[in-house]
Design a protein around this motif. Structure first.
Motif, short mmCIF file in Angstrom:
data_model
loop_
_atom_site.label_atom_id
_atom_site.label_comp_id
_atom_site.label_asym_id
_atom_site.label_seq_id
_atom_site.Cartn_x
_atom_site.Cartn_y
_atom_site.Cartn_z
N GLU A 157 -6.72 -85.79 -36.47
CA GLU A 157 -6.31 -86.72 -35.41
C GLU A 157 -7.36 -86.79 -34.31
O GLU A 157 -7.69 -87.87 -33.81
CB GLU A 157 -4.97 -86.28 -34.83
CG GLU A 157 -4.41 -87.23 -33.79
CD GLU A 157 -3.06 -86.80 -33.26
OE1 GLU A 157 -2.33 -87.66 -32.73
OE2 GLU A 157 -2.73 -85.60 -33.37
N LYS A 190 -2.86 -90.93 -42.62
CA LYS A 190 -1.86 -90.89 -41.55
C LYS A 190 -2.44 -91.35 -40.21
O LYS A 190 -1.79 -92.09 -39.46
CB LYS A 190 -1.27 -89.49 -41.43
CG LYS A 190 -0.28 -89.31 -40.28
CD LYS A 190 0.29 -87.92 -40.27
CE LYS A 190 1.29 -87.69 -41.37
NZ LYS A 190 2.53 -88.50 -41.20
N TYR A 191 -3.66 -90.91 -39.92
CA TYR A 191 -4.24 -91.20 -38.60
C TYR A 191 -5.21 -92.37 -38.60
O TYR A 191 -5.41 -93.00 -37.56
CB TYR A 191 -4.92 -89.93 -38.05
CG TYR A 191 -3.91 -88.84 -37.80
CD1 TYR A 191 -2.98 -88.96 -36.77
CD2 TYR A 191 -3.86 -87.71 -38.61
CE1 TYR A 191 -2.03 -87.98 -36.54
CE2 TYR A 191 -2.91 -86.72 -38.39
CZ TYR A 191 -2.00 -86.86 -37.35
OH TYR A 191 -1.04 -85.88 -37.14
#
Length: 258
Positions: free
Chosen positions: A73, A126-127
């Motif tokens: 992230e 996801k990020y």
């Protein structure tokens, strides 16, 4: 106008091998690059090579363990802060351990292989995908392997991980097609990279002999070259493949046609 002008990509495993070749190829085509590697010095070396001769910074070094959500992230956020946007990711980070079959493979080796080869792609997606959507669309390319289709003895975790990458690629492609995010995979045969050299564990003439043995089943007569993989990745990231998603493209010199 170059192919990737005003486009930004993160390349995991960008400090060596397939990742390094991909960083250089995309930068040569005009892209801005986040060179992500577990070893900061390796990422910095590649970023410095790319930036040499440019009046402005077009590559940054990112240090991250791709199996750690916070690290991933943070790397994505740093790239967006530096370049303003993000149009894609190439998931080159991967390992091969020669772990053995299910009887001999340790639980630690199994877990490590799955974390680096599969979980990393889940975490990057996801990020990165929300940023790609904010940019108006883009592309994800995952590095799988011909050994996601066929298998070797003594590589149970590697075979399982690369098979998982192929099916995860398909699922991500289906999930995000309406978001204008294309997701594809490249499947090399054994490649002439530091990874394979480390797995062989030899040097000099013995190393070359082992490489020749690995290349013997490849009809085109040599190991996969990193530049060939990088060229295929560039195609899958580019508008030239605008209607292609969910595919796993062999780059294998004919290995799988036999």
């Amino acid at each position: 106008m170059t192919k990737f002008e005003n486009k930004t990509f993160i390349i995991t495993g960008g400090g060596s091998g397939l990742g390094k070749a991909t960083c250089h190829r995309l930068a040569a085509d005009g892209a801005q690059i986040g060179v992500l590697d577990l070893k900061l010095e390796s990422a910095e070396a590649v970023a410095n090579e790319i930036n040499e001769g440019h009046s402005s910074k077009i590559a940054i070094a990112l240090e991250a363990d791709v199996t750690n959500a916070e690290a991933v992230e943070s790397a994505v956020a740093k790239t967006v802060k530096e370049f303003g946007t993000l149009h894609g990711v190439v998931n080159c980070a991967g390992i091969a351990l020669g772990e053995g079959g299910v009887v001999d493979c340790t639980e630690k080796a199994w877990d490590t292989m799955m974390a680096v080869n599969v979980k990393s792609i889940f975490l990057m997606g996801k990020y990165v995908i929300p940023e790609i959507v904010r940019a108006g669309g883009g592309s994800v390319v995952n590095i799988a392997s011909v050994f996601g289709f066929v298998v070797n003895k003594d590589e149970c975790a590697y075979a399982a991980s690369k098979g998982a990458v192929i099916n995860l690629t398909r699922q991500m492609a289906l999930q995000h097609a309406e978001d204008k995010v294309r997701v594809n995979a490249v499947c090399p045969a054994d490649a002439d990279t530091p990874l394979i050299e480390g797995l062989i564990g030899k040097s000099g003439s013995e190393l070359e002999a082992e490489k020749a043995e690995l290349a013997a089943p490849i009809p085109m007569g040599h190991l996969t070259k990193p530049d060939d993989v990088a060229a295929s990745i560039a195609f899958l990231l580019s508008p030239d493949s605008a209607f292609i998603t969910g595919v796993s493209l062999p780059v294998d010199g004919g290995f799988l046609v036999q």
